[in-house]
Design a protein around this motif. Sequence first.
Motif, PDB file in Angstrom:
ATOM      1  N   CYS A  14      13.094  24.249  15.284  1.00  0.00           N
ATOM      2  CA  CYS A  14      14.008  23.777  14.233  1.00  0.00           C
ATOM      3  C   CYS A  14      13.731  24.500  12.915  1.00  0.00           C
ATOM      4  CB  CYS A  14      13.879  22.269  14.047  1.00  0.00           C
ATOM      5  SG  CYS A  14      14.611  21.304  15.378  1.00  0.00           S
ATOM      6  N   LEU A  15      12.467  24.650  12.585  1.00  0.00           N
ATOM      7  CA  LEU A  15      12.111  25.333  11.342  1.00  0.00           C
ATOM      8  C   LEU A  15      12.585  26.784  11.366  1.00  0.00           C
ATOM      9  CD1 LEU A  15      10.713  24.959   8.627  1.00  0.00           C
ATOM     10  CD2 LEU A  15       8.555  25.558   9.740  1.00  0.00           C
ATOM     11  N   ASN A  16      12.385  27.470  12.483  1.00  0.00           N
ATOM     12  CA  ASN A  16      12.849  28.851  12.596  1.00  0.00           C
ATOM     13  C   ASN A  16      14.366  28.938  12.471  1.00  0.00           C
ATOM     14  OD1 ASN A  16      10.297  29.922  12.853  1.00  0.00           O
ATOM     15  ND2 ASN A  16      10.314  29.881  15.080  1.00  0.00           N
ATOM     16  N   LEU A  17      15.075  28.001  13.082  1.00  0.00           N
ATOM     17  CA  LEU A  17      16.538  27.999  12.984  1.00  0.00           C
ATOM     18  C   LEU A  17      16.990  27.733  11.546  1.00  0.00           C
ATOM     19  CD1 LEU A  17      17.431  26.110  16.281  1.00  0.00           C
ATOM     20  CD2 LEU A  17      17.759  28.553  15.786  1.00  0.00           C
ATOM     21  N   ALA A  18      16.207  26.991  10.787  1.00  0.00           N
ATOM     22  CA  ALA A  18      16.555  26.697   9.390  1.00  0.00           C
ATOM     23  C   ALA A  18      16.511  27.948   8.520  1.00  0.00           C
ATOM     24  CB  ALA A  18      15.616  25.628   8.830  1.00  0.00           C
ATOM     25  N   ALA A  68      22.457  21.425  13.903  1.00  0.00           N
ATOM     26  CA  ALA A  68      23.725  20.697  13.859  1.00  0.00           C
ATOM     27  C   ALA A  68      23.905  19.978  12.528  1.00  0.00           C
ATOM     28  CB  ALA A  68      23.797  19.681  15.003  1.00  0.00           C
ATOM     29  N   ARG A  69      22.808  19.823  11.798  1.00  0.00           N
ATOM     30  CA  ARG A  69      22.841  19.159  10.489  1.00  0.00           C
ATOM     31  C   ARG A  69      22.049  20.007   9.512  1.00  0.00           C
ATOM     32  NH1 ARG A  69      20.684  13.154  11.329  1.00  0.00           N
ATOM     33  NH2 ARG A  69      19.914  13.743  13.364  1.00  0.00           N
ATOM     34  N   ALA A  70      22.271  19.737   8.252  1.00  0.00           N
ATOM     35  CA  ALA A  70      21.497  20.421   7.214  1.00  0.00           C
ATOM     36  C   ALA A  70      20.027  20.010   7.336  1.00  0.00           C
ATOM     37  CB  ALA A  70      22.038  20.049   5.832  1.00  0.00           C
ATOM     38  N   PRO A  71      19.106  20.913   7.007  1.00  0.00           N
ATOM     39  CA  PRO A  71      17.685  20.570   7.085  1.00  0.00           C
ATOM     40  C   PRO A  71      17.319  19.325   6.262  1.00  0.00           C
ATOM     41  CG  PRO A  71      17.945  22.931   6.799  1.00  0.00           C
ATOM     42  CD  PRO A  71      19.313  22.316   6.648  1.00  0.00           C
ATOM     43  N   GLU A  72      18.068  19.049   5.200  1.00  0.00           N
ATOM     44  CA  GLU A  72      17.819  17.863   4.379  1.00  0.00           C
ATOM     45  C   GLU A  72      18.140  16.569   5.132  1.00  0.00           C
ATOM     46  OE1 GLU A  72      18.562  21.388   2.012  1.00  0.00           O
ATOM     47  OE2 GLU A  72      19.850  20.408   3.456  1.00  0.00           O
ATOM     48  N   GLU A  73      18.904  16.687   6.201  1.00  0.00           N
ATOM     49  CA  GLU A  73      19.343  15.521   6.964  1.00  0.00           C
ATOM     50  C   GLU A  73      18.565  15.326   8.262  1.00  0.00           C
ATOM     51  OE1 GLU A  73      23.508  16.113   7.592  1.00  0.00           O
ATOM     52  OE2 GLU A  73      23.954  16.200   5.458  1.00  0.00           O
ATOM     53  N   ILE A  74      17.548  16.140   8.486  1.00  0.00           N
ATOM     54  CA  ILE A  74      16.739  16.041   9.703  1.00  0.00           C
ATOM     55  C   ILE A  74      15.311  15.678   9.300  1.00  0.00           C
ATOM     56  CG2 ILE A  74      15.812  17.277  11.704  1.00  0.00           C
ATOM     57  CD1 ILE A  74      18.286  19.131  11.527  1.00  0.00           C
ATOM     58  N   THR A  75      14.838  14.533   9.757  1.00  0.00           N
ATOM     59  CA  THR A  75      13.463  14.144   9.459  1.00  0.00           C
ATOM     60  C   THR A  75      12.546  14.553  10.619  1.00  0.00           C
ATOM     61  OG1 THR A  75      13.529  11.953  10.480  1.00  0.00           O
ATOM     62  CG2 THR A  75      14.297  12.117   8.174  1.00  0.00           C
ATOM     63  N   LEU A  76      11.259  14.589  10.318  1.00  0.00           N
ATOM     64  CA  LEU A  76      10.295  14.878  11.375  1.00  0.00           C
ATOM     65  C   LEU A  76      10.338  13.783  12.438  1.00  0.00           C
ATOM     66  CD1 LEU A  76       7.240  16.288   9.398  1.00  0.00           C
ATOM     67  CD2 LEU A  76       9.294  17.455  10.220  1.00  0.00           C
ATOM     68  N   LEU A  77      10.600  12.546  12.016  1.00  0.00           N
ATOM     69  CA  LEU A  77      10.713  11.462  12.991  1.00  0.00           C
ATOM     70  C   LEU A  77      11.912  11.674  13.907  1.00  0.00           C
ATOM     71  CD1 LEU A  77       9.628   8.789  14.094  1.00  0.00           C
ATOM     72  CD2 LEU A  77      11.092   7.612  12.437  1.00  0.00           C
ATOM     73  N   ASP A  78      13.008  12.213  13.380  1.00  0.00           N
ATOM     74  CA  ASP A  78      14.173  12.501  14.224  1.00  0.00           C
ATOM     75  C   ASP A  78      13.774  13.416  15.382  1.00  0.00           C
ATOM     76  OD1 ASP A  78      15.957  11.064  12.563  1.00  0.00           O
ATOM     77  OD2 ASP A  78      16.435  12.861  11.383  1.00  0.00           O
ATOM     78  N   VAL A  79      13.003  14.451  15.075  1.00  0.00           N
ATOM     79  CA  VAL A  79      12.594  15.417  16.095  1.00  0.00           C
ATOM     80  C   VAL A  79      11.633  14.758  17.083  1.00  0.00           C
ATOM     81  CG1 VAL A  79      11.452  17.634  16.526  1.00  0.00           C
ATOM     82  CG2 VAL A  79      12.993  17.377  14.553  1.00  0.00           C
ATOM     83  N   ALA A 135      13.853  20.179   5.536  1.00  0.00           N
ATOM     84  CA  ALA A 135      14.009  20.953   4.298  1.00  0.00           C
ATOM     85  C   ALA A 135      12.722  20.933   3.473  1.00  0.00           C
ATOM     86  CB  ALA A 135      15.174  20.413   3.473  1.00  0.00           C
ATOM     87  N   GLU A 136      12.068  19.773   3.396  1.00  0.00           N
ATOM     88  CA  GLU A 136      10.804  19.680   2.644  1.00  0.00           C
ATOM     89  C   GLU A 136       9.708  20.494   3.317  1.00  0.00           C
ATOM     90  OE1 GLU A 136      11.380  15.245   0.729  1.00  0.00           O
ATOM     91  OE2 GLU A 136      10.664  15.441   2.795  1.00  0.00           O
ATOM     92  N   LEU A 137       9.656  20.428   4.630  1.00  0.00           N
ATOM     93  CA  LEU A 137       8.671  21.220   5.371  1.00  0.00           C
ATOM     94  C   LEU A 137       8.947  22.710   5.185  1.00  0.00           C
ATOM     95  CD1 LEU A 137       6.289  21.198   7.343  1.00  0.00           C
ATOM     96  CD2 LEU A 137       7.953  21.062   9.207  1.00  0.00           C
ATOM     97  N   LYS A 138      10.207  23.072   5.263  1.00  0.00           N
ATOM     98  CA  LYS A 138      10.623  24.467   5.059  1.00  0.00           C
ATOM     99  C   LYS A 138      10.195  24.950   3.671  1.00  0.00           C
ATOM    100  CE  LYS A 138      15.027  27.011   4.912  1.00  0.00           C
ATOM    101  NZ  LYS A 138      15.406  27.101   3.519  1.00  0.00           N
TER     102      LYS A 138
END
Length: 161
Positions: A14-18, A68-79, A135-138
């Motif tokens: 996910c991070l690489n795709l971001a 499928a969503r902006a990095p700001e909308e994906i949490t680590l818990l989601d993954v 997004a924060e991790l990125k």
Amino acid sequence: MKLSEGVEWALHSCLNLAWLPPGRAVSATRLAAFYELPAAYLNKQLQALVRAGLLASTSGPRGGFRLARAPEEITLLDVVTAIEGPEEAFRCEQILRQGPGGSPDVDYRQACLISQAMRRADLAWRRELAGQTLAELKAAVERRYPDTPGNTRGRFAEMFS
């Protein structure tokens, strides 16, 4: 608690795709080659992310996976939840029912202090993961390792040529 290696793979993917241009799709084979992972197993993790609505996939020669969503909308818990499922790490089996003084009428998931302590720990862990977005991790990686986004894009560009 031990998470499967699929969680690590999914987070890095996910991070690489971001870091790729919006809408750019990468095949499971190319994502797997990035870290020399087994493509079939990574593909299972990526499909779980698609089912969770975190990634989108397209077929065809230019197909693959993208966020499928902006990095700001994906949490680590989601993954983590997409890969491991929503179940709590600790599952109270209510063994106190069989112990001395146990009662079949008591819900020991609520009455047992061990169960309560484990539930609090699980909630704290989930809150921490839910409070951090991709997004924060990125951004943190970009501050600490500023060459990573360019290196990632470059490595995928080599794969696409």
